[in-house]
Design a protein around this motif. Structure first.
Motif, PDB file in Angstrom:
ATOM      1  N   ALA A 123     -27.280 112.054  28.582  1.00 29.01           N
ATOM      2  CA  ALA A 123     -25.805 111.788  28.540  1.00 29.01           C
ATOM      3  C   ALA A 123     -25.198 111.227  29.796  1.00 29.01           C
ATOM      4  O   ALA A 123     -23.902 110.905  29.853  1.00 29.01           O
ATOM      5  N   ALA A 124     -25.609 112.073  30.740  1.00 27.79           N
ATOM      6  CA  ALA A 124     -25.091 112.160  32.367  1.00 27.79           C
ATOM      7  C   ALA A 124     -25.827 110.878  33.169  1.00 27.79           C
ATOM      8  O   ALA A 124     -25.525 110.615  34.138  1.00 27.79           O
ATOM      9  N   ARG A 125     -26.463 110.208  32.374  1.00 30.41           N
ATOM     10  CA  ARG A 125     -27.035 109.195  32.998  1.00 30.41           C
ATOM     11  C   ARG A 125     -26.062 107.855  33.074  1.00 30.41           C
ATOM     12  O   ARG A 125     -25.407 107.681  32.067  1.00 30.41           O
ATOM     13  N   GLU A 126     -26.313 107.199  34.311  1.00 29.33           N
ATOM     14  CA  GLU A 126     -25.624 106.030  34.314  1.00 29.33           C
ATOM     15  C   GLU A 126     -26.659 104.729  34.275  1.00 29.33           C
ATOM     16  O   GLU A 126     -27.601 104.664  34.775  1.00 29.33           O
ATOM     17  N   PRO A 127     -26.221 103.416  33.412  1.00 29.11           N
ATOM     18  CA  PRO A 127     -24.712 103.431  32.910  1.00 29.11           C
ATOM     19  C   PRO A 127     -24.878 103.801  31.196  1.00 29.11           C
ATOM     20  O   PRO A 127     -23.850 103.670  30.718  1.00 29.11           O
TER      21      PRO A 127
ATOM     22  N   GLY B  98     -26.058 106.348  27.859  1.00 26.41           N
ATOM     23  CA  GLY B  98     -25.770 107.713  27.661  1.00 26.41           C
ATOM     24  C   GLY B  98     -24.973 108.053  26.658  1.00 26.41           C
ATOM     25  O   GLY B  98     -24.989 109.219  25.940  1.00 26.41           O
ATOM     26  N   ASP B  99     -24.459 106.977  26.096  1.00 23.94           N
ATOM     27  CA  ASP B  99     -23.614 107.266  24.646  1.00 23.94           C
ATOM     28  C   ASP B  99     -24.298 108.022  23.482  1.00 23.94           C
ATOM     29  O   ASP B  99     -23.776 108.697  22.869  1.00 23.94           O
ATOM     30  N   GLU B 100     -25.595 107.430  23.437  1.00 21.17           N
ATOM     31  CA  GLU B 100     -26.275 107.758  22.077  1.00 21.17           C
ATOM     32  C   GLU B 100     -26.540 109.169  22.514  1.00 21.17           C
ATOM     33  O   GLU B 100     -26.690 109.885  21.187  1.00 21.17           O
ATOM     34  N   ALA B 101     -27.124 109.505  23.404  1.00 16.75           N
ATOM     35  CA  ALA B 101     -27.491 110.843  23.625  1.00 16.75           C
ATOM     36  C   ALA B 101     -26.554 111.878  23.509  1.00 16.75           C
ATOM     37  O   ALA B 101     -26.577 112.840  23.216  1.00 16.75           O
ATOM     38  N   ALA B 102     -25.257 111.348  24.110  1.00 16.18           N
ATOM     39  CA  ALA B 102     -24.085 112.192  23.919  1.00 16.18           C
ATOM     40  C   ALA B 102     -23.558 112.467  22.521  1.00 16.18           C
ATOM     41  O   ALA B 102     -23.486 113.644  21.973  1.00 16.18           O
ATOM     42  N   SER B 103     -23.734 111.395  21.676  1.00 15.92           N
ATOM     43  CA  SER B 103     -23.225 111.414  20.288  1.00 15.92           C
ATOM     44  C   SER B 103     -24.289 112.510  19.466  1.00 15.92           C
ATOM     45  O   SER B 103     -23.963 113.203  18.625  1.00 15.92           O
ATOM     46  N   GLN B 104     -25.695 112.445  19.889  1.00 21.98           N
ATOM     47  CA  GLN B 104     -26.601 113.254  19.223  1.00 21.98           C
ATOM     48  C   GLN B 104     -26.508 114.557  19.478  1.00 21.98           C
ATOM     49  O   GLN B 104     -26.484 115.719  18.541  1.00 21.98           O
ATOM     50  N   THR B 105     -26.451 114.939  20.882  1.00 26.03           N
ATOM     51  CA  THR B 105     -26.081 116.476  21.090  1.00 26.03           C
ATOM     52  C   THR B 105     -24.962 117.114  20.912  1.00 26.03           C
ATOM     53  O   THR B 105     -24.713 118.139  20.155  1.00 26.03           O
TER      54      THR B 105
ATOM     55  N   ALA C 179     -15.826 114.278  15.610  1.00 26.63           N
ATOM     56  CA  ALA C 179     -16.915 113.185  15.506  1.00 26.63           C
ATOM     57  C   ALA C 179     -16.445 112.137  15.690  1.00 26.63           C
ATOM     58  O   ALA C 179     -17.258 111.194  16.217  1.00 26.63           O
ATOM     59  N   ALA C 180     -15.018 111.743  15.677  1.00 30.66           N
ATOM     60  CA  ALA C 180     -14.604 110.532  16.077  1.00 30.66           C
ATOM     61  C   ALA C 180     -14.485 110.270  17.439  1.00 30.66           C
ATOM     62  O   ALA C 180     -14.911 109.125  17.696  1.00 30.66           O
ATOM     63  N   ALA C 181     -14.590 111.267  18.223  1.00 31.01           N
ATOM     64  CA  ALA C 181     -14.972 110.963  19.762  1.00 31.01           C
ATOM     65  C   ALA C 181     -16.556 110.998  20.080  1.00 31.01           C
ATOM     66  O   ALA C 181     -16.708 110.977  21.298  1.00 31.01           O
ATOM     67  N   GLY C 182     -17.415 111.237  19.231  1.00 32.10           N
ATOM     68  CA  GLY C 182     -18.650 111.472  19.344  1.00 32.10           C
ATOM     69  C   GLY C 182     -19.540 110.481  20.107  1.00 32.10           C
ATOM     70  O   GLY C 182     -20.400 110.728  20.844  1.00 32.10           O
ATOM     71  N   THR C 183     -19.083 109.225  19.884  1.00 32.41           N
ATOM     72  CA  THR C 183     -19.575 108.186  20.687  1.00 32.41           C
ATOM     73  C   THR C 183     -19.466 108.076  22.311  1.00 32.41           C
ATOM     74  O   THR C 183     -19.864 107.277  22.991  1.00 32.41           O
ATOM     75  N   ASP C 184     -18.413 108.590  22.684  1.00 33.76           N
ATOM     76  CA  ASP C 184     -17.791 108.555  23.903  1.00 33.76           C
ATOM     77  C   ASP C 184     -18.211 109.845  24.980  1.00 33.76           C
ATOM     78  O   ASP C 184     -17.945 110.819  24.500  1.00 33.76           O
ATOM     79  N   ARG C 185     -19.051 109.478  25.612  1.00 37.44           N
ATOM     80  CA  ARG C 185     -19.549 110.678  26.561  1.00 37.44           C
ATOM     81  C   ARG C 185     -18.521 111.123  27.359  1.00 37.44           C
ATOM     82  O   ARG C 185     -18.882 112.274  27.830  1.00 37.44           O
ATOM     83  N   ARG C 186     -17.521 110.384  27.633  1.00 38.77           N
ATOM     84  CA  ARG C 186     -16.620 110.920  28.788  1.00 38.77           C
ATOM     85  C   ARG C 186     -15.544 111.698  28.040  1.00 38.77           C
ATOM     86  O   ARG C 186     -14.658 112.188  28.528  1.00 38.77           O
TER      87      ARG C 186
END
Length: 543
Positions: A149-153, A155-162, A334-341
């Protein structure tokens, strides 16, 4: 008496799972969900650990539970975790976050409800096994998938899963711990007058999942307000519906008001925490340093809920507050789950974890009645407290190392590499409380659990104060799963290990020297190899 509410909770969980899967089928038919599922290697590793954990509990002598109840609970929690792994891998975009939240709450409810039906007379160890099986999913996903999730650009999918795995684990553990505290508070007679109160936590969780379906139209894209504002409305409506049912049940059926008041405290407290977290996304996202006012407010509200809940029903009151907060916390996060920031989702989970850690500490006290060392009288107890508080910085160091590993290859290679590095932290989670118990007794374990609460607060402050890439790394190191796992291991195993192990002072000193020596050698080697091995880009690399 507990059979009926447990059965209702299980039926509610089944309905929630059916709803989540129907919504997923509709999304796939519309082309809105192109998920390929969780990483295969990660899923296989998790499943293997669940089976290995079940087989390891086949002995019936201490520290294992007679009748294999702990092992069966661990297996049930693991099966719920396998489902959750597929649930969190689905799409969270647009209004799909509500279906994900409903599915995860349903999965988290099913385990404790099923255990109350299968092991009605002795659910204690099975509930703790279920909690550990569920939190293992979040711990592995956080260690092995979170760094992506910290990779650029991307990482959103990994952030939502974790983050989804974290939410599932927190609700599952809270439900299991609340039920376990209910058994401690009201006694072991499932058929007695208080049997229904023991089954109240999974019933509240199941009702929360059903109640979230009612205002689902508010979550549809195009409605007024942003996603998190819509989520807050959905969560508050669902929590209010659940609270009305709980009040009616307590007043008309059970004839007691204390559980309803504890639930009302949780509803008000977590509604306020969700409201505090919602506006955190403004003013530049990850590039803006946030004031710590919101973090301070979340911490104060969490502690106030614990105080009121404890006054009403001791540890069971604290855990009922957790149950009442499922709907607002789950859907807003959950609503913010797709936004890794996003900071709102992790800080909401942190506020929930604070109350959960304090409830787990209460469970440790219930397991060790009258233990004088838990009054923090020895200096070793404070040593353990500092060690627990410093755990968050170890997790931050792991996140920075893992981010560099993840940046060097594609996703599949990165996940496999991190899987190979994860056993170290996993072993530390299990051994740390047991090692302190053997060396310095039960008071040190109590100090460690208090330190874990401080560690959660420290992480919240780090996230609020960092910016840019540093914030992404800090968010990828969210410590909820690791800290809760340590607390669960301590609460479950401390009473049994204390009965089995008694070392002399010389042996204790030897163990300390060995552990310290291994840690120092490992740190030196990591620093030397990290300095000598450049990456392809010519920068630093980690051993």
């Amino acid at each position: 008496m507990q059979t009926t509410p447990a059965a209702v909770a299980l039926v509610a969980a089944a309905v929630a799972l059916v709803y989540a899967n129907l919504q997923a089928r509709v999304a796939r038919a519309a082309g809105a969900d192109d998920s390929e599922g969780p990483p295969r290697a990660l899923l296989m590793w998790y499943a293997a650990l669940v089976v290995a954990g079940f087989l390891a509990t086949l002995p019936t002598r201490p520290p294992f539970a007679p009748g294999l109840t702990f092992g069966w609970g661990f297996l049930i929690g693991g099966l719920a975790g396998v489902y959750a792994a597929f649930e969190v891998a689905r799409s969270w975009r647009n209004g799909a976050w509500l279906a994900r939240a409903i599915g995860l709450v349903g999965a988290a409810t099913a385990g404790p409800a099923l255990i109350l039906l299968l092991f009605a007379g002795n659910p204690d160890h099975a509930l703790m096994g279920c909690a550990l099986g569920a939190v293992l999913l979040a711990l592995i996903w956080r260690l092995c998938l979170g760094p992506l999730a910290a990779r650029e650009p991307s990482g959103d999918e990994a952030a939502s899963q974790t983050r989804g795995a974290d939410l599932f684990a927190l609700v599952a553990v809270a439900t299991a711990v609340a039920t376990r505290l209910g058994v401690e508070h009201f006694g072991g007679d499932a058929a007695g007058p208080h049997g229904a109160l023991r089954a109240l936590p999974p019933l509240i969780a199941g009702l929360s999942a059903l109640a979230l379906i009612v205002p689902s139209a508010l979550a549809a894209p195009g409605r007024v307000g942003g996603a998190r504002l819509r989520a807050l409305l959905v969560g508050l409506v669902a929590a209010a519906i659940t609270l009305v049912v709980v009040v009616v049940l307590a007043w008309k059926v059970l004839g007691v008001w204390a559980p309803a008041l504890a639930a009302l405290t949780g509803f008000a407290g977590f509604a306020l925490i969700a409201w505090l977290a919602c506006p955190i996304e403004e003013d530049g996202g990850a590039e803006a340093r946030r004031p710590v006012l919101e973090v301070f407010g979340i911490a104060l509200v969490a502690l106030a809920m614990v105080a009121v809940g404890f006054k009403l029903l001791h540890g069971y009151g604290e855990s009922l507050a957790l149950m009442a907060g499922i709907a607002p916390v789950m859907v807003v996060a959950a609503a913010a789950g797709t936004d890794r920031r996003s900071m709102s989702a992790p800080l909401l989970a942190a506020g929930y974890a604070l109350v959960l850690l304090l409830a787990t500490y209460r469970l440790l006290l219930e397991h060790l009645p009258g233990a004088e060392p838990l009054q923090m009288q020895a200096h070793y107890d404070y040593f353990a407290l500092v060690l627990g508080a410093a755990a968050v910085f170890g997790l931050l160091a792991w996140a920075e190392m893992a981010r560099r590993v993840a940046a060097r290859g594609d996703e599949t290679e990165a996940v496999r590499t991190l899987i190979g590095r994860a056993p170290g932290p996993l072993i530390a989670v299990v051994l740390a409380p047991m090692l302190l118990l053997v060396l310095w007794g039960e008071g040190a374990v109590g100090g460690l659990l208090v330190g874990l609460v401080i560690a959660e607060l420290a992480w919240m402050m780090v996230v609020a104060w960092s910016t840019g890439a540093d914030r992404l790394v800090a968010l990828s190191a969210a410590p909820h799963a690791a800290l809760v796992a340590v607390a669960l291991v301590a609460a479950q195993l401390s009473p049994r290990v204390a009965e089995l192990v008694e070392l002399s002072r010389a042996w204790k000193a030897g163990v300390v020297l060995i552990v310290a020596g291994v840690a120092v050698v490992w740190l030196v080697l990591a620093a030397v190899l990290g300095a000598r091995r450049p990456t392809a880009a010519g920068g630093e690399s980690d051993a």
